[in-house]
Design an enzyme around this catalytic site. Sequence first.
Site, PDB file in Angstrom:
ATOM      1  N   LYS A  25      -0.372   1.183  12.061  1.00  0.00           N
ATOM      2  CA  LYS A  25      -0.924  -0.536  12.246  1.00  0.00           C
ATOM      3  C   LYS A  25      -0.852  -1.611  13.431  1.00  0.00           C
ATOM      4  O   LYS A  25      -1.110  -2.312  14.232  1.00  0.00           O
ATOM      5  CB  LYS A  25      -0.227  -1.615  10.803  1.00  0.00           C
ATOM      6  CG  LYS A  25      -0.150  -0.513   9.912  1.00  0.00           C
ATOM      7  CD  LYS A  25       0.538  -1.669   8.715  1.00  0.00           C
ATOM      8  CE  LYS A  25       2.277  -1.099   9.007  1.00  0.00           C
ATOM      9  NZ  LYS A  25       2.850   0.168   9.183  1.00  0.00           N
ATOM     10  N   ARG A 100       4.654  -7.970   2.794  1.00  0.00           N
ATOM     11  CA  ARG A 100       5.087  -6.300   2.800  1.00  0.00           C
ATOM     12  C   ARG A 100       5.599  -6.616   1.401  1.00  0.00           C
ATOM     13  O   ARG A 100       6.390  -5.141   0.843  1.00  0.00           O
ATOM     14  CB  ARG A 100       6.369  -6.440   3.502  1.00  0.00           C
ATOM     15  CG  ARG A 100       6.008  -5.171   5.005  1.00  0.00           C
ATOM     16  CD  ARG A 100       7.605  -4.682   5.552  1.00  0.00           C
ATOM     17  NE  ARG A 100       7.620  -3.450   5.479  1.00  0.00           N
ATOM     18  CZ  ARG A 100       7.015  -3.339   7.703  1.00  0.00           C
ATOM     19  NH1 ARG A 100       6.734  -4.296   8.198  1.00  0.00           N
ATOM     20  NH2 ARG A 100       7.076  -3.041   8.013  1.00  0.00           N
ATOM     21  N   ARG A 137       7.254   8.905  18.969  1.00  0.00           N
ATOM     22  CA  ARG A 137       7.028   7.278  19.315  1.00  0.00           C
ATOM     23  C   ARG A 137       8.002   7.100  19.570  1.00  0.00           C
ATOM     24  O   ARG A 137       9.259   7.690  19.300  1.00  0.00           O
ATOM     25  CB  ARG A 137       6.836   6.612  17.703  1.00  0.00           C
ATOM     26  CG  ARG A 137       7.523   4.793  18.102  1.00  0.00           C
ATOM     27  CD  ARG A 137       6.168   4.072  17.580  1.00  0.00           C
ATOM     28  NE  ARG A 137       7.316   4.050  16.137  1.00  0.00           N
ATOM     29  CZ  ARG A 137       7.056   2.790  15.146  1.00  0.00           C
ATOM     30  NH1 ARG A 137       6.157   2.153  14.910  1.00  0.00           N
ATOM     31  NH2 ARG A 137       7.630   3.129  13.921  1.00  0.00           N
ATOM     32  N   ARG A 170      13.336   4.599  18.587  1.00  0.00           N
ATOM     33  CA  ARG A 170      13.388   3.171  18.058  1.00  0.00           C
ATOM     34  C   ARG A 170      14.845   3.459  17.068  1.00  0.00           C
ATOM     35  O   ARG A 170      14.342   5.173  16.225  1.00  0.00           O
ATOM     36  CB  ARG A 170      12.426   2.623  17.195  1.00  0.00           C
ATOM     37  CG  ARG A 170      11.718   1.395  17.151  1.00  0.00           C
ATOM     38  CD  ARG A 170      10.290   0.919  16.934  1.00  0.00           C
ATOM     39  NE  ARG A 170      10.548   0.917  15.158  1.00  0.00           N
ATOM     40  CZ  ARG A 170       9.097   0.258  14.366  1.00  0.00           C
ATOM     41  NH1 ARG A 170       8.043   0.282  15.149  1.00  0.00           N
ATOM     42  NH2 ARG A 170       9.522   0.067  13.790  1.00  0.00           N
ATOM     43  N   ARG A 181      12.849   4.152   4.944  1.00  0.00           N
ATOM     44  CA  ARG A 181      11.332   3.007   4.740  1.00  0.00           C
ATOM     45  C   ARG A 181      10.265   3.220   4.325  1.00  0.00           C
ATOM     46  O   ARG A 181       9.329   2.711   3.155  1.00  0.00           O
ATOM     47  CB  ARG A 181      10.894   3.185   6.528  1.00  0.00           C
ATOM     48  CG  ARG A 181      11.942   2.544   7.201  1.00  0.00           C
ATOM     49  CD  ARG A 181      11.575   2.634   8.389  1.00  0.00           C
ATOM     50  NE  ARG A 181      10.314   2.104   9.142  1.00  0.00           N
ATOM     51  CZ  ARG A 181      10.169   2.818  10.191  1.00  0.00           C
ATOM     52  NH1 ARG A 181      10.572   3.702  10.465  1.00  0.00           N
ATOM     53  NH2 ARG A 181       8.906   2.157  10.465  1.00  0.00           N
TER      54      ARG A 181
END
Length: 226
Positions: A25, A100, A137, A170, A181
Site C-alpha cells: 500500500k 482501518r 523491508r 521497523r 498486526r
Amino acid sequence: MDAANPRVGKDAVRVIFLGPPGAGKGTQAARLAAHLKVPKIGTGEMLRTAIAKNTPLGQQVHPFMETGNLVPDHLLVALVRERIAEPDCDRGFVCDGFPRTLAQAQGLEEMSGDPRAWVVFDFEVPRPELMLRLSGRRWCPSCQATFHLKNDPPKAPGVCDACGTGLVQREDDHESVVALRLRQYDERTFPLIEYYRTRARMIPVDGYRPMDVVFRELLQAVGVPA
Ligand code: AP5
C-alpha cells in the site's frame, strides 16, 4: 465544493488503499500521489514521525504501535481531520492506512463527504509473501522511504537513496509483532471491504505482481495516463 469539508473541491481526488500489512500500500500510494500531484496521507508514517519527535501524541501511540495494536480511533480521526484541512489537500488526497476500522470510515465520511466517487483499492497478497516482504523491508528513520533487501534494494546497501541515512528494520516488522498486526487486520480492517463494496468504487488489486505492473493498473483504474 464539498458540504462536509468546504476546503475540498467536489472533483477532488480521493483514493483509499486497503490491504494487510506488507501488501504494498505505502509503496504504491507514494507513487500514485506523486503522479497525481496530491498529498499522500499515510497515518503509519505520521504516527512514526510523532514518535520520533517524542510529541505528546507520539508518547501516547508508541505502546500501541510497538506491540502491533491499532491506535484508538478518536486519535486517528482527529489526526486526519487536521491533515485534510491543510490547503495542499484542496485538490484531494491519497489515504494509505486510513481508514482501518468502521468508526474511522464513518469519521472520514463526516469530514470528507459522500464516498460514492472515491476509489478504494483493496490489495490482496498471499500470507507467506507478506511475511517475506515485512521481514525483508528496510526503512529510513529520517525520510521514511521504504526498501526491500531483495525486491527493492537501495543503491548502496543499508543507505537511503533519498537522504543518505542508515536504513533500519521497523520495530513492528519483527515476526511476533507481525502476527498480531495481521490479526488486527483480519478482525478490524477486513470488514471495510464489504462496507465499501456498496458505498464507493471498490477495485480489487492483485498485489502479488511486480511493482510496476501493479502501478500501471492503478493508473488505468483512476483514468490517468502513465
Ligand atoms: P502502517 O505503517 O500503515 O503499516 P501497515 O498498514 O501495517 O502497512 P505496512 O507499512 O506494513 O505495509 P504496506 O502495505 O504499506 O507495504 P509496503 O509498501 O511498505 O501502520 C503501522 C502501525 O501504525 C499500525 O500497526 C498501527 O499501530 C498504527 N496505525 C497506522 N494507521 C492506523 C489507523 N488508521 N488506525 C489505527 N492504527 C493505525 O511494502 C512492504 C515491503 O514489500 C517493502 O519492503 C516493499 O519494498 C516491498 N514491496 C512492495 N510492493 C511489492 C511488490 N509488488 N513486489 C515485491 N515487493 C514489494
